[in-house]
Motif scaffolding. Structure first.
Motif, PDB file in Angstrom:
ATOM      1  N   ALA A 187       0.840  -1.203   0.000  1.00 50.74           N
ATOM      2  CA  ALA A 187       0.000   0.000   0.000  1.00 50.74           C
ATOM      3  C   ALA A 187       0.873   1.250   0.000  1.00 50.74           C
ATOM      4  O   ALA A 187       0.591   2.213  -0.732  1.00 50.74           O
ATOM      5  CB  ALA A 187      -0.934  -0.003   1.203  1.00 50.74           C
ATOM      6  N   GLY A 188       1.934   1.240   0.783  1.00 49.37           N
ATOM      7  CA  GLY A 188       2.853   2.381   0.809  1.00 49.37           C
ATOM      8  C   GLY A 188       3.544   2.595  -0.526  1.00 49.37           C
ATOM      9  O   GLY A 188       3.689   3.734  -0.988  1.00 49.37           O
ATOM     10  N   LEU A 189       3.953   1.506  -1.159  1.00 49.64           N
ATOM     11  CA  LEU A 189       4.596   1.611  -2.471  1.00 49.64           C
ATOM     12  C   LEU A 189       3.632   2.149  -3.518  1.00 49.64           C
ATOM     13  O   LEU A 189       3.984   3.022  -4.326  1.00 49.64           O
ATOM     14  CB  LEU A 189       5.132   0.246  -2.904  1.00 49.64           C
ATOM     15  CG  LEU A 189       6.305  -0.294  -2.094  1.00 49.64           C
ATOM     16  CD1 LEU A 189       6.607  -1.736  -2.477  1.00 49.64           C
ATOM     17  CD2 LEU A 189       7.531   0.580  -2.275  1.00 49.64           C
ATOM     18  N   LEU A 190       2.407   1.639  -3.515  1.00 47.96           N
ATOM     19  CA  LEU A 190       1.420   2.130  -4.478  1.00 47.96           C
ATOM     20  C   LEU A 190       1.049   3.583  -4.218  1.00 47.96           C
ATOM     21  O   LEU A 190       0.881   4.375  -5.150  1.00 47.96           O
ATOM     22  CB  LEU A 190       0.163   1.252  -4.449  1.00 47.96           C
ATOM     23  CG  LEU A 190       0.353  -0.133  -5.060  1.00 47.96           C
ATOM     24  CD1 LEU A 190      -0.868  -0.995  -4.797  1.00 47.96           C
ATOM     25  CD2 LEU A 190       0.626  -0.030  -6.550  1.00 47.96           C
ATOM     26  N   ARG A 191       0.929   3.954  -2.949  1.00 51.33           N
ATOM     27  CA  ARG A 191       0.620   5.349  -2.608  1.00 51.33           C
ATOM     28  C   ARG A 191       1.719   6.268  -3.140  1.00 51.33           C
ATOM     29  O   ARG A 191       1.448   7.310  -3.733  1.00 51.33           O
ATOM     30  CB  ARG A 191       0.483   5.495  -1.093  1.00 51.33           C
ATOM     31  CG  ARG A 191      -0.090   6.811  -0.655  1.00 51.33           C
ATOM     32  CD  ARG A 191      -0.379   6.842   0.842  1.00 51.33           C
ATOM     33  NE  ARG A 191      -1.427   5.888   1.210  1.00 51.33           N
ATOM     34  CZ  ARG A 191      -1.231   4.758   1.889  1.00 51.33           C
ATOM     35  NH1 ARG A 191      -0.039   4.427   2.307  1.00 51.33           N
ATOM     36  NH2 ARG A 191      -2.242   3.966   2.178  1.00 51.33           N
ATOM     37  N   ALA A 192       2.986   5.874  -2.966  1.00 54.86           N
ATOM     38  CA  ALA A 192       4.104   6.675  -3.475  1.00 54.86           C
ATOM     39  C   ALA A 192       4.058   6.758  -5.000  1.00 54.86           C
ATOM     40  O   ALA A 192       4.256   7.828  -5.579  1.00 54.86           O
ATOM     41  CB  ALA A 192       5.428   6.070  -3.012  1.00 54.86           C
ATOM     42  N   ASN A 251      -1.832  11.428 -12.772  1.00 51.75           N
ATOM     43  CA  ASN A 251      -2.644  11.124 -13.951  1.00 51.75           C
ATOM     44  C   ASN A 251      -2.916   9.625 -14.067  1.00 51.75           C
ATOM     45  O   ASN A 251      -3.995   9.204 -14.469  1.00 51.75           O
ATOM     46  CB  ASN A 251      -1.979  11.653 -15.222  1.00 51.75           C
ATOM     47  CG  ASN A 251      -0.581  11.099 -15.422  1.00 51.75           C
ATOM     48  OD1 ASN A 251       0.110  10.747 -14.465  1.00 51.75           O
ATOM     49  ND2 ASN A 251      -0.143  11.030 -16.658  1.00 51.75           N
ATOM     50  N   LEU A 252      -1.952   8.816 -13.673  1.00 51.31           N
ATOM     51  CA  LEU A 252      -2.141   7.360 -13.671  1.00 51.31           C
ATOM     52  C   LEU A 252      -3.157   6.966 -12.610  1.00 51.31           C
ATOM     53  O   LEU A 252      -4.031   6.131 -12.847  1.00 51.31           O
ATOM     54  CB  LEU A 252      -0.809   6.653 -13.429  1.00 51.31           C
ATOM     55  CG  LEU A 252      -0.838   5.131 -13.398  1.00 51.31           C
ATOM     56  CD1 LEU A 252      -1.365   4.573 -14.701  1.00 51.31           C
ATOM     57  CD2 LEU A 252       0.546   4.587 -13.109  1.00 51.31           C
ATOM     58  N   ALA A 253      -3.055   7.585 -11.440  1.00 52.90           N
ATOM     59  CA  ALA A 253      -4.014   7.304 -10.367  1.00 52.90           C
ATOM     60  C   ALA A 253      -5.432   7.647 -10.816  1.00 52.90           C
ATOM     61  O   ALA A 253      -6.370   6.900 -10.570  1.00 52.90           O
ATOM     62  CB  ALA A 253      -3.651   8.094  -9.112  1.00 52.90           C
ATOM     63  N   LEU A 280      -6.607   4.992 -13.447  1.00 48.79           N
ATOM     64  CA  LEU A 280      -6.900   3.699 -12.848  1.00 48.79           C
ATOM     65  C   LEU A 280      -8.051   3.783 -11.857  1.00 48.79           C
ATOM     66  O   LEU A 280      -8.770   2.819 -11.664  1.00 48.79           O
ATOM     67  CB  LEU A 280      -5.662   3.137 -12.149  1.00 48.79           C
ATOM     68  CG  LEU A 280      -4.557   2.675 -13.076  1.00 48.79           C
ATOM     69  CD1 LEU A 280      -3.349   2.224 -12.270  1.00 48.79           C
ATOM     70  CD2 LEU A 280      -5.031   1.566 -13.976  1.00 48.79           C
ATOM     71  N   GLY A 281      -8.215   4.938 -11.257  1.00 47.36           N
ATOM     72  CA  GLY A 281      -9.280   5.106 -10.275  1.00 47.36           C
ATOM     73  C   GLY A 281     -10.668   4.948 -10.865  1.00 47.36           C
ATOM     74  O   GLY A 281     -11.588   4.483 -10.194  1.00 47.36           O
ATOM     75  N   THR A 282     -10.825   5.286 -12.118  1.00 48.89           N
ATOM     76  CA  THR A 282     -12.147   5.174 -12.739  1.00 48.89           C
ATOM     77  C   THR A 282     -12.245   4.016 -13.724  1.00 48.89           C
ATOM     78  O   THR A 282     -13.339   3.630 -14.101  1.00 48.89           O
ATOM     79  CB  THR A 282     -12.507   6.480 -13.475  1.00 48.89           C
ATOM     80  OG1 THR A 282     -11.503   6.754 -14.450  1.00 48.89           O
ATOM     81  CG2 THR A 282     -12.623   7.627 -12.508  1.00 48.89           C
ATOM     82  N   ALA A 283     -11.122   3.447 -14.117  1.00 48.92           N
ATOM     83  CA  ALA A 283     -11.141   2.396 -15.142  1.00 48.92           C
ATOM     84  C   ALA A 283     -11.888   1.147 -14.699  1.00 48.92           C
ATOM     85  O   ALA A 283     -12.548   0.506 -15.501  1.00 48.92           O
ATOM     86  CB  ALA A 283      -9.711   2.033 -15.547  1.00 48.92           C
ATOM     87  N   PHE A 284     -11.792   0.806 -13.406  1.00 46.16           N
ATOM     88  CA  PHE A 284     -12.395  -0.430 -12.935  1.00 46.16           C
ATOM     89  C   PHE A 284     -13.587  -0.200 -12.020  1.00 46.16           C
ATOM     90  O   PHE A 284     -14.099  -1.127 -11.427  1.00 46.16           O
ATOM     91  CB  PHE A 284     -11.344  -1.279 -12.201  1.00 46.16           C
ATOM     92  CG  PHE A 284     -10.185  -1.633 -13.085  1.00 46.16           C
ATOM     93  CD1 PHE A 284     -10.326  -2.571 -14.087  1.00 46.16           C
ATOM     94  CD2 PHE A 284      -8.967  -0.998 -12.929  1.00 46.16           C
ATOM     95  CE1 PHE A 284      -9.270  -2.889 -14.915  1.00 46.16           C
ATOM     96  CE2 PHE A 284      -7.903  -1.308 -13.749  1.00 46.16           C
ATOM     97  CZ  PHE A 284      -8.049  -2.252 -14.740  1.00 46.16           C
TER      98      PHE A 284
END
Length: 76
Positions: free
Chosen positions: A39-44, A51-53, A56-60
């Motif tokens: 979770a920490g790695l993904l948050r970073a 823009n990637l967040a 991906l936040g709406t794609a799924f």
């Protein structure tokens, strides 16, 4: 024995990755902390690439997630 610094100078194979992994010390209690570490790695990662967040936040997401949060939770 493959040394990680030497391996970085060339393309790694799956065999190289496995060899390096076998030579690396294990972390006690990894099974209980790995979710927090990931979770920490993904948050970073997503902090560095907003823009990637966003993509991906709406794609799924299900349509109800976009208006009601995760899952429906009574929102209809």
């Amino acid at each position: 024995m493959i040394k990680p610094m030497t391996a970085l100078n060339r393309r790694l194979t799956t065999f190289d990755a496995e060899t390096i992994a076998k030579q690396t010390a294990r972390i006690d209690g990894w099974a209980t902390v790995r979710a927090a570490v990931m979770a920490g790695l993904l948050r970073a990662k997503f902090t560095q690439h907003p823009n990637l967040a966003q993509a991906l936040g709406t794609a799924f997401a299900r349509p109800s997630d976009l208006t009601c949060g995760e899952g429906t939770n009574g929102c209809r």
